[in-house]
Motif scaffolding. Sequence first.
Motif, PDB file in Angstrom:
ATOM      1  N   MET A   1       1.768  -7.369 -15.351  1.00 20.07           N
ATOM      2  CA  MET A   1       1.771  -7.213 -13.898  1.00 20.07           C
ATOM      3  C   MET A   1       2.323  -5.840 -13.547  1.00 20.07           C
ATOM      4  O   MET A   1       3.354  -5.427 -14.086  1.00 20.07           O
ATOM      5  CB  MET A   1       2.634  -8.293 -13.252  1.00 20.07           C
ATOM      6  CG  MET A   1       2.714  -8.220 -11.735  1.00 20.07           C
ATOM      7  SD  MET A   1       3.780  -9.481 -11.089  1.00 20.07           S
ATOM      8  CE  MET A   1       2.972 -10.958 -11.709  1.00 20.07           C
ATOM      9  N   GLY A   2       1.609  -5.125 -12.658  1.00 22.18           N
ATOM     10  CA  GLY A   2       2.052  -3.774 -12.367  1.00 22.18           C
ATOM     11  C   GLY A   2       1.668  -3.294 -10.982  1.00 22.18           C
ATOM     12  O   GLY A   2       0.821  -3.872 -10.294  1.00 22.18           O
ATOM     13  N   LEU A   3       2.307  -2.208 -10.604  1.00 23.18           N
ATOM     14  CA  LEU A   3       2.039  -1.520  -9.349  1.00 23.18           C
ATOM     15  C   LEU A   3       1.803  -0.059  -9.659  1.00 23.18           C
ATOM     16  O   LEU A   3       2.583   0.565 -10.387  1.00 23.18           O
ATOM     17  CB  LEU A   3       3.224  -1.672  -8.394  1.00 23.18           C
ATOM     18  CG  LEU A   3       3.226  -0.787  -7.143  1.00 23.18           C
ATOM     19  CD1 LEU A   3       2.077  -1.160  -6.219  1.00 23.18           C
ATOM     20  CD2 LEU A   3       4.571  -0.900  -6.418  1.00 23.18           C
ATOM     21  N   GLN A   4       0.725   0.495  -9.104  1.00 23.82           N
ATOM     22  CA  GLN A   4       0.412   1.908  -9.299  1.00 23.82           C
ATOM     23  C   GLN A   4       0.174   2.550  -7.943  1.00 23.82           C
ATOM     24  O   GLN A   4      -0.689   2.117  -7.186  1.00 23.82           O
ATOM     25  CB  GLN A   4      -0.827   2.071 -10.183  1.00 23.82           C
ATOM     26  CG  GLN A   4      -1.191   3.528 -10.451  1.00 23.82           C
ATOM     27  CD  GLN A   4      -2.316   3.663 -11.462  1.00 23.82           C
ATOM     28  OE1 GLN A   4      -2.546   2.759 -12.260  1.00 23.82           O
ATOM     29  NE2 GLN A   4      -3.014   4.786 -11.421  1.00 23.82           N
ATOM     30  N   ILE A   5       0.940   3.602  -7.635  1.00 25.48           N
ATOM     31  CA  ILE A   5       0.821   4.331  -6.372  1.00 25.48           C
ATOM     32  C   ILE A   5       0.472   5.774  -6.696  1.00 25.48           C
ATOM     33  O   ILE A   5       1.214   6.452  -7.409  1.00 25.48           O
ATOM     34  CB  ILE A   5       2.130   4.264  -5.556  1.00 25.48           C
ATOM     35  CG1 ILE A   5       2.511   2.806  -5.285  1.00 25.48           C
ATOM     36  CG2 ILE A   5       1.992   5.034  -4.246  1.00 25.48           C
ATOM     37  CD1 ILE A   5       3.838   2.642  -4.554  1.00 25.48           C
ATOM     38  N   ASP A   6      -0.658   6.243  -6.171  1.00 23.32           N
ATOM     39  CA  ASP A   6      -1.153   7.581  -6.490  1.00 23.32           C
ATOM     40  C   ASP A   6      -1.234   8.448  -5.240  1.00 23.32           C
ATOM     41  O   ASP A   6      -1.544   7.960  -4.140  1.00 23.32           O
ATOM     42  CB  ASP A   6      -2.556   7.504  -7.118  1.00 23.32           C
ATOM     43  CG  ASP A   6      -2.553   6.807  -8.459  1.00 23.32           C
ATOM     44  OD1 ASP A   6      -1.621   7.044  -9.242  1.00 23.32           O
ATOM     45  OD2 ASP A   6      -3.482   6.020  -8.719  1.00 23.32           O
ATOM     46  N   ASP A   7      -0.965   9.753  -5.419  1.00 24.97           N
ATOM     47  CA  ASP A   7      -1.190  10.765  -4.371  1.00 24.97           C
ATOM     48  C   ASP A   7      -0.562  10.385  -3.035  1.00 24.97           C
ATOM     49  O   ASP A   7      -1.180  10.540  -1.979  1.00 24.97           O
ATOM     50  CB  ASP A   7      -2.701  10.990  -4.172  1.00 24.97           C
ATOM     51  CG  ASP A   7      -3.299  11.824  -5.291  1.00 24.97           C
ATOM     52  OD1 ASP A   7      -2.610  12.741  -5.773  1.00 24.97           O
ATOM     53  OD2 ASP A   7      -4.433  11.543  -5.689  1.00 24.97           O
ATOM     54  N   PHE A   8       0.665   9.916  -3.081  1.00 23.13           N
ATOM     55  CA  PHE A   8       1.288   9.451  -1.835  1.00 23.13           C
ATOM     56  C   PHE A   8       2.154  10.548  -1.224  1.00 23.13           C
ATOM     57  O   PHE A   8       2.907  11.233  -1.912  1.00 23.13           O
ATOM     58  CB  PHE A   8       2.141   8.211  -2.087  1.00 23.13           C
ATOM     59  CG  PHE A   8       2.362   7.371  -0.861  1.00 23.13           C
ATOM     60  CD1 PHE A   8       1.459   6.388  -0.510  1.00 23.13           C
ATOM     61  CD2 PHE A   8       3.459   7.585  -0.035  1.00 23.13           C
ATOM     62  CE1 PHE A   8       1.640   5.608   0.625  1.00 23.13           C
ATOM     63  CE2 PHE A   8       3.658   6.831   1.090  1.00 23.13           C
ATOM     64  CZ  PHE A   8       2.738   5.841   1.431  1.00 23.13           C
ATOM     65  N   ILE A   9       2.032  10.694   0.073  1.00 23.61           N
ATOM     66  CA  ILE A   9       2.906  11.554   0.861  1.00 23.61           C
ATOM     67  C   ILE A   9       3.463  10.704   1.993  1.00 23.61           C
ATOM     68  O   ILE A   9       2.703  10.170   2.806  1.00 23.61           O
ATOM     69  CB  ILE A   9       2.149  12.768   1.432  1.00 23.61           C
ATOM     70  CG1 ILE A   9       1.614  13.647   0.308  1.00 23.61           C
ATOM     71  CG2 ILE A   9       3.052  13.596   2.346  1.00 23.61           C
ATOM     72  CD1 ILE A   9       0.771  14.804   0.785  1.00 23.61           C
ATOM     73  N   GLY A  10       4.766  10.543   2.027  1.00 23.65           N
ATOM     74  CA  GLY A  10       5.366   9.692   3.043  1.00 23.65           C
ATOM     75  C   GLY A  10       6.582   8.981   2.487  1.00 23.65           C
ATOM     76  O   GLY A  10       7.323   9.530   1.667  1.00 23.65           O
ATOM     77  N   THR A  11       6.778   7.731   2.907  1.00 25.76           N
ATOM     78  CA  THR A  11       7.949   6.948   2.523  1.00 25.76           C
ATOM     79  C   THR A  11       7.504   5.686   1.798  1.00 25.76           C
ATOM     80  O   THR A  11       6.639   4.956   2.279  1.00 25.76           O
ATOM     81  CB  THR A  11       8.782   6.563   3.761  1.00 25.76           C
ATOM     82  OG1 THR A  11       9.181   7.763   4.446  1.00 25.76           O
ATOM     83  CG2 THR A  11      10.019   5.788   3.365  1.00 25.76           C
TER      84      THR A  11
END
Length: 265
Positions: A1-11
Motif C-alpha cells: 500500500m502506498g501514496l505517490q505525490i508528483d510535481d506538487f507545488i503548495g501545501t
Amino acid sequence: MGLQIDDFIGTVRIVRSDVNSINVVTVNEGASGIGPVVVEETGSSVLRVRGMPAPLAMNCVRLNGALSISFDDGPAQPITDFPTIVISVPPSADVKLMLRAGDAEVSETENLEILAGGCANIVAERVTNTLRLTTTGAARFSVDQARRADIDASNGGQIRISNVDRLLSACLGHASKLNSDKVTGDARMYMSGTSRATLSQVDLNELTAELDGTSSLDVTGTASTSRIAVGAAARAHVTGGVKLGDVSLTRAGRLVVDGKRWKGP
C-alpha cells in the motif's frame, strides 16, 4: 500500500489513519491558477496525486517563515494561493513525495522517499524502515527517526535527522548542512563544497568519511573502527572514542582527534 505525490507545488499534510487504507481528506485548488490536482488510484493499491509541472523560471522567498512564489518574473503569490491537500495514511504505508515548492507534514510511515525542491520545507515523523531523501538549493527537511537514512544533498539542502537506528549514508555538496542528534550502527559521509555535518551521540560499528573542498564534519561519540580521508581544505573533528583505522590526509586536509590535530600514528 502506498501514496505517490508528483510535481506538487503548495501545501501537503499527510496525517495518520487508524484504518488500513489511504484516503484523500480534503483538496483545495487555491487561487493561483497553476492547474488542477489530479487524484487517481492504480491497480497496485497505490494512490497517486499529480500536480502541474511549473514553468522553468520559478522564484521563491520566505519572509518570517511564510513562502511566496512567482513564475516567469510575474508577481509573487503567497503559498496560501496554491493547492492544499490532506491525505490520511496508515503507519505501514510507503510514501513518495516530490515537492517542487511549498510546505509538507508527513506522519509516521514504513518507507519514505522524498525529492525536495529548493523552495520546499518538509517535517516528517518516524520512518520505521528506510528514508530516501534528495534535496536541492535551500530545501529544508527534518525527521524524528529513521531506521536507515540515505541522503543525497549534493546540490544543497538543510537537513535534521534526530535519530538513526541502523545506517546513515549521506552525500553532501555545495552549502548543504546535516545535523543528527543520535546515530547507531554505521555512518558513511561523503562531503564536498562548503557542506557541514554534525553527528552527536554516535555509537557506531564503523565510520566512513571522505571529505573534499572546504567541507567540515564533527562527530561526537564512539566508533569501533573508522576510515577517514580528508583532502583539499576540509576538516574532520572526532571526539569521545572514535577508533582510527585507515586515515588519509592530502593537501591541506586536517583531522582533529579529541581536540588535538592528528599528525600520524
